[in-house]
Write a protein that holds these residues in place. Structure first.
Motif, PDB file in Angstrom:
ATOM      1  N   GLY A  83      18.583   2.126  -7.901  1.00 26.75           N
ATOM      2  CA  GLY A  83      18.416   0.650  -7.650  1.00 26.75           C
ATOM      3  C   GLY A  83      18.745  -0.208  -8.959  1.00 26.75           C
ATOM      4  O   GLY A  83      18.737  -1.195  -8.673  1.00 26.75           O
ATOM      5  N   THR A  84      18.578   0.332 -10.106  1.00 25.97           N
ATOM      6  CA  THR A  84      19.067  -0.635 -11.166  1.00 25.97           C
ATOM      7  C   THR A  84      20.545  -0.823 -11.624  1.00 25.97           C
ATOM      8  O   THR A  84      21.260  -0.064 -11.209  1.00 25.97           O
ATOM      9  CB  THR A  84      18.358  -0.065 -12.716  1.00 25.97           C
ATOM     10  OG1 THR A  84      18.807   1.193 -12.888  1.00 25.97           O
ATOM     11  CG2 THR A  84      16.743   0.225 -12.448  1.00 25.97           C
ATOM     12  N   ALA A 121      12.528  -2.675  -6.931  1.00 25.13           N
ATOM     13  CA  ALA A 121      12.435  -3.652  -5.272  1.00 25.13           C
ATOM     14  C   ALA A 121      11.974  -4.856  -5.374  1.00 25.13           C
ATOM     15  O   ALA A 121      12.392  -5.608  -4.419  1.00 25.13           O
ATOM     16  CB  ALA A 121      10.919  -2.872  -4.817  1.00 25.13           C
ATOM     17  N   LEU A 122      11.481  -5.496  -6.319  1.00 27.48           N
ATOM     18  CA  LEU A 122      11.114  -6.929  -6.410  1.00 27.48           C
ATOM     19  C   LEU A 122      12.150  -7.821  -6.830  1.00 27.48           C
ATOM     20  O   LEU A 122      12.950  -7.333  -7.749  1.00 27.48           O
ATOM     21  CB  LEU A 122       9.828  -7.033  -7.495  1.00 27.48           C
ATOM     22  CG  LEU A 122       8.586  -6.171  -7.013  1.00 27.48           C
ATOM     23  CD1 LEU A 122       7.628  -6.489  -8.259  1.00 27.48           C
ATOM     24  CD2 LEU A 122       8.100  -6.556  -5.822  1.00 27.48           C
ATOM     25  N   GLU A 123      12.147  -8.893  -6.257  1.00 28.78           N
ATOM     26  CA  GLU A 123      13.182 -10.026  -6.810  1.00 28.78           C
ATOM     27  C   GLU A 123      12.614 -10.945  -7.775  1.00 28.78           C
ATOM     28  O   GLU A 123      13.260 -11.756  -7.938  1.00 28.78           O
ATOM     29  CB  GLU A 123      13.479 -10.612  -5.298  1.00 28.78           C
ATOM     30  CG  GLU A 123      14.162 -10.203  -4.163  1.00 28.78           C
ATOM     31  CD  GLU A 123      15.438  -9.487  -4.684  1.00 28.78           C
ATOM     32  OE1 GLU A 123      16.003 -10.396  -5.498  1.00 28.78           O
ATOM     33  OE2 GLU A 123      15.838  -8.416  -4.560  1.00 28.78           O
ATOM     34  N   TYR A 170       5.723   4.066 -10.483  1.00 31.60           N
ATOM     35  CA  TYR A 170       5.343   3.201  -9.793  1.00 31.60           C
ATOM     36  C   TYR A 170       6.067   1.629 -10.147  1.00 31.60           C
ATOM     37  O   TYR A 170       6.526   0.949  -9.738  1.00 31.60           O
ATOM     38  CB  TYR A 170       3.982   2.978  -9.373  1.00 31.60           C
ATOM     39  CG  TYR A 170       3.487   3.931  -8.539  1.00 31.60           C
ATOM     40  CD1 TYR A 170       3.497   4.051  -7.128  1.00 31.60           C
ATOM     41  CD2 TYR A 170       2.634   5.260  -9.293  1.00 31.60           C
ATOM     42  CE1 TYR A 170       3.137   5.020  -6.575  1.00 31.60           C
ATOM     43  CE2 TYR A 170       2.099   6.244  -8.365  1.00 31.60           C
ATOM     44  CZ  TYR A 170       2.302   6.102  -7.158  1.00 31.60           C
ATOM     45  OH  TYR A 170       1.968   7.329  -6.189  1.00 31.60           O
ATOM     46  N   PHE A 171       5.945   1.686 -11.703  1.00 35.18           N
ATOM     47  CA  PHE A 171       6.656   0.469 -12.428  1.00 35.18           C
ATOM     48  C   PHE A 171       8.122   0.738 -12.106  1.00 35.18           C
ATOM     49  O   PHE A 171       8.920  -0.460 -11.980  1.00 35.18           O
ATOM     50  CB  PHE A 171       6.306   0.618 -13.774  1.00 35.18           C
ATOM     51  CG  PHE A 171       5.069  -0.201 -13.979  1.00 35.18           C
ATOM     52  CD1 PHE A 171       5.008  -1.594 -14.042  1.00 35.18           C
ATOM     53  CD2 PHE A 171       3.686   0.349 -14.368  1.00 35.18           C
ATOM     54  CE1 PHE A 171       3.860  -2.275 -14.302  1.00 35.18           C
ATOM     55  CE2 PHE A 171       2.583  -0.320 -14.813  1.00 35.18           C
ATOM     56  CZ  PHE A 171       2.493  -1.621 -14.402  1.00 35.18           C
ATOM     57  N   VAL A 193       1.028  -1.358   0.142  1.00 34.72           N
ATOM     58  CA  VAL A 193       0.097  -0.177   0.084  1.00 34.72           C
ATOM     59  C   VAL A 193       0.974   1.266   0.096  1.00 34.72           C
ATOM     60  O   VAL A 193       0.589   2.201  -0.850  1.00 34.72           O
ATOM     61  CB  VAL A 193      -0.824  -0.075   1.097  1.00 34.72           C
ATOM     62  CG1 VAL A 193      -1.633   1.398   1.618  1.00 34.72           C
ATOM     63  CG2 VAL A 193      -2.211  -1.058   1.134  1.00 34.72           C
ATOM     64  N   ASP A 194       1.841   1.270   0.758  1.00 35.24           N
ATOM     65  CA  ASP A 194       2.618   2.606   0.800  1.00 35.24           C
ATOM     66  C   ASP A 194       3.620   2.519  -0.313  1.00 35.24           C
ATOM     67  O   ASP A 194       3.705   3.609  -1.105  1.00 35.24           O
ATOM     68  CB  ASP A 194       3.940   2.145   1.962  1.00 35.24           C
ATOM     69  CG  ASP A 194       4.821   3.499   2.050  1.00 35.24           C
ATOM     70  OD1 ASP A 194       4.335   4.294   2.210  1.00 35.24           O
ATOM     71  OD2 ASP A 194       5.917   3.217   2.019  1.00 35.24           O
ATOM     72  N   MET A 195       4.085   1.463  -0.977  1.00 34.19           N
ATOM     73  CA  MET A 195       4.812   1.474  -2.292  1.00 34.19           C
ATOM     74  C   MET A 195       4.269   2.156  -3.294  1.00 34.19           C
ATOM     75  O   MET A 195       4.574   2.848  -4.322  1.00 34.19           O
ATOM     76  CB  MET A 195       5.247   0.022  -2.628  1.00 34.19           C
ATOM     77  CG  MET A 195       6.239  -0.026  -3.827  1.00 34.19           C
ATOM     78  SD  MET A 195       6.726  -1.446  -4.549  1.00 34.19           S
ATOM     79  CE  MET A 195       7.308  -2.481  -3.077  1.00 34.19           C
TER      80      MET A 195
END
Length: 364
Positions: free
Chosen positions: A363-364, A181-183, A174-175, A117-119
Motif C-alpha cells: 500500500g505504500t 489506509a489513512l488519508e 498496526y502503524f 475496531v477491526d483495523m
C-alpha cells in the motif's frame, strides 16, 4: 492532505527554527533528545504558542503569527497518541473509544467505529477496563480513540518508547496499517532507527533545533552525511519483494535487482517489504569471499567515503539499485585501498537482520 509547518521559537539556551511539509503517510521527526522534536509536536497540538511561523493545511490554518491566528487545542482536530495510552481507568475500552468520537465536530467525516475496531484488532477488548490490558493493547485502544475523533492530523510522540521489544513488535504492524489506509498525515516522533525504517514515508531530520535534511525516507537514510544519532546507529531502508520461501527457514527477496536471503518472514511470495540494514552489519571485501558462513555477498561499488573524527569511517556502497552503508575503520579504508568508484563486495549475514527490522510495505 498535507500540512505545511514553519516555526520559530526561542527558549532559554535553545532556539527552534524548523520548516517542513508533512504529506499523507507517516512523516517521522528523527533526531537526538533535545533536538526539538517534542517542541514541534506541542506547537502542532496547540500546547505551545511559537514566537513566529505558520501551520496550515490547504485552507485550514491552525497558527499564523503574522495574522494573529492561534486555534486552541480543542479546535485543531488533532489526534494525539502519547507514550502511554492515558486511557480513563474507570471506563471500558468501548467507552474510551466513544469518548474520542464525542469530540469530533458534527459536520466532520467520521470513521466507522467497527472499521477502526477491526483495523486495530480490539474487538475482544471492548468490554474490558484499561487495568486488564497489556501495554500494547492500551496503545491500540489509544490509537483508536484518536482516530474516532475525526482528526485532520495524528501526532504520535514516541508512542512505543514505554513498551518492551515484544510489545513494540505487536504494535508496529498496526502503524503500518494506519500509514497505508489513512488519508490524513501522521507526524511521528522517534529516535529509533528500526521504527524509522519500517514506518516512515517522509523523514525530517532535526539537529539542535534545525531541520538538516528532509525527503523520502529511503533517500535520507542512505545519505552518509546525515547521521544524527551517530555512525553507530546508521542504517538504510530497502524496498524488497519476497521471491521464495525455502524449506530450511530462509526467505529469499529481491531488492533493487539484487537477491537477498533473510531469516524466515511470515508473508507469502510476492509481498513487498521494507528492510532495515544497519551499517555496522555490512562488511567490505575487495575480492569475492569463499567458504564463509555469510549468505549475502553482493557485488558493489564504493559511492562515497566519509571519515569520522576518530578511528571510524562510513562507506556508501551501490549494489544494484540499492544504496548501503558500511561502518568500518580508517585502518580498513587504508588497508583495502578504498576510494570512490572502486568495485568491492558487500558481505551481510542473514541472521544480522532481525525480524523487527522487516516490515510490510503493501500500500505504500
Amino acid at each position: 492532505m498535507s500540512f505545511s509547518v514553519t516555526l520559530q521559537h526561542r527558549f532559554d539556551g535553545f532556539t527552534l527554527e524548523a520548516q517542513f511539509e508533512a504529506p499523507k503517510g507517516i512523516t517521522m521527526l528523527y533526531g537526538r533528545s533535545g533536538s526539538g522534536k517534542t517542541t514541534i509536536v506541542n506547537a502542532l497540538a496547540g500546547l505551545l504558542r511559537p514566537d513566529a511561523g505558520r501551520i496550515s493545511s490547504e485552507d485550514w490554518v491552525m497558527f499564523d503569527a503574522a495574522a494573529g491566528v492561534f486555534l486552541p487545542p480543542d479546535k485543531r482536530r488533532v489526534g494525539y497518541i502519547f507514550q502511554e495510552g492515558r486511557l480513563f481507568p474507570h471506563l471500558s475500552v468501548r467507552q474510551n473509544l466513544k469518548y474520542g468520537a464525542w469530540f469530533a465536530p458534527k459536520d466532520a467525516p467520521r470513521e466507522a467505529f467497527d472499521r477502526i475496531v477491526d483495523m486495530l484488532g480490539i474487538a475482544p477488548l471492548l468490554d474490558r477496563r484499561p487495568g486488564r490490558l497489556s501495554g500494547g493493547e492500551k496503545q491500540r485502544v489509544a490509537i483508536g480513540r484518536a482516530l474516532l475523533a475525526s482528526p485532520r492530523l495524528i501526532l504520535a510522540d514516541e508512542p512505543l518508547a514505554a513498551l518492551d521489544d515484544a510489545r513494540k513488535e505487536e504494535i508496529l504492524p498496526y502503524f503500518e496499517r494506519l500509514r497505508d489506509a489513512l488519508e490524513i498525515p501522521i507526524l511521528y516522533v522517534s529516535h529509533a532507527g528500526s521504527e524509522v525504517a519500517r514506518l516512515a514515508t517522509t523523514l525530517v531530520v532535526l539537529e539542535n533545533g534545525r531541520v538538516i535534511r528532509q525527503g523520502p525516507a529511503a533517500e535520507v537514510l542512505s545519505d552518509p552525511d546525515v547521521t544524527p544519532m551517530g555512525a553507530s546507529a546508521a542504517g538504510v531502508m530497502l524496498h524488497a519483494t519476497i521471491t521464495a520461501q525455502h524449506a530450511d527457514g530462509i526467505t529469499e527477496v529481491t531488492a533493487g535487482r539484487v537477491p537477498l536471503l533473510l531469516p524466515q518472514v511470515g508473508y507469502p511470495v510476492g509481498t513487498d517489504l521494507r528492510i532495515r540494514i544497519e551499517a555496522q552489519d555490512v562488511m567490505i571485501a575487495t575480492e569475492r569471499p569463499r567458504a564463509i558462513s555469510a549468505l549475502n555477498v553482493l557485488p558493489a561499488t564504493v559511492a562515497a567515503l566519509r571519515m569520522g573524527a576518530g578511528p571510524g569511517a562510513l562507506a556508501q556502497l551501490r549494489a544494484g539499485d540499492n544504496l548501503l552503508l558500511a561502518r568500518i575503520t580508517r585502518r580498513s579504508v587504508s588497508a583495502l585501498d578504498l576510494e570512490e568508484g572502486k568495485e568491492v563486495f558487500a558481505v551481510l549475514k542473514a541472521v544480522s537482520i532481525p525480524r523487527t527490522a522487516i516490515g510490510d510495505q503493501r500500500g505504500t
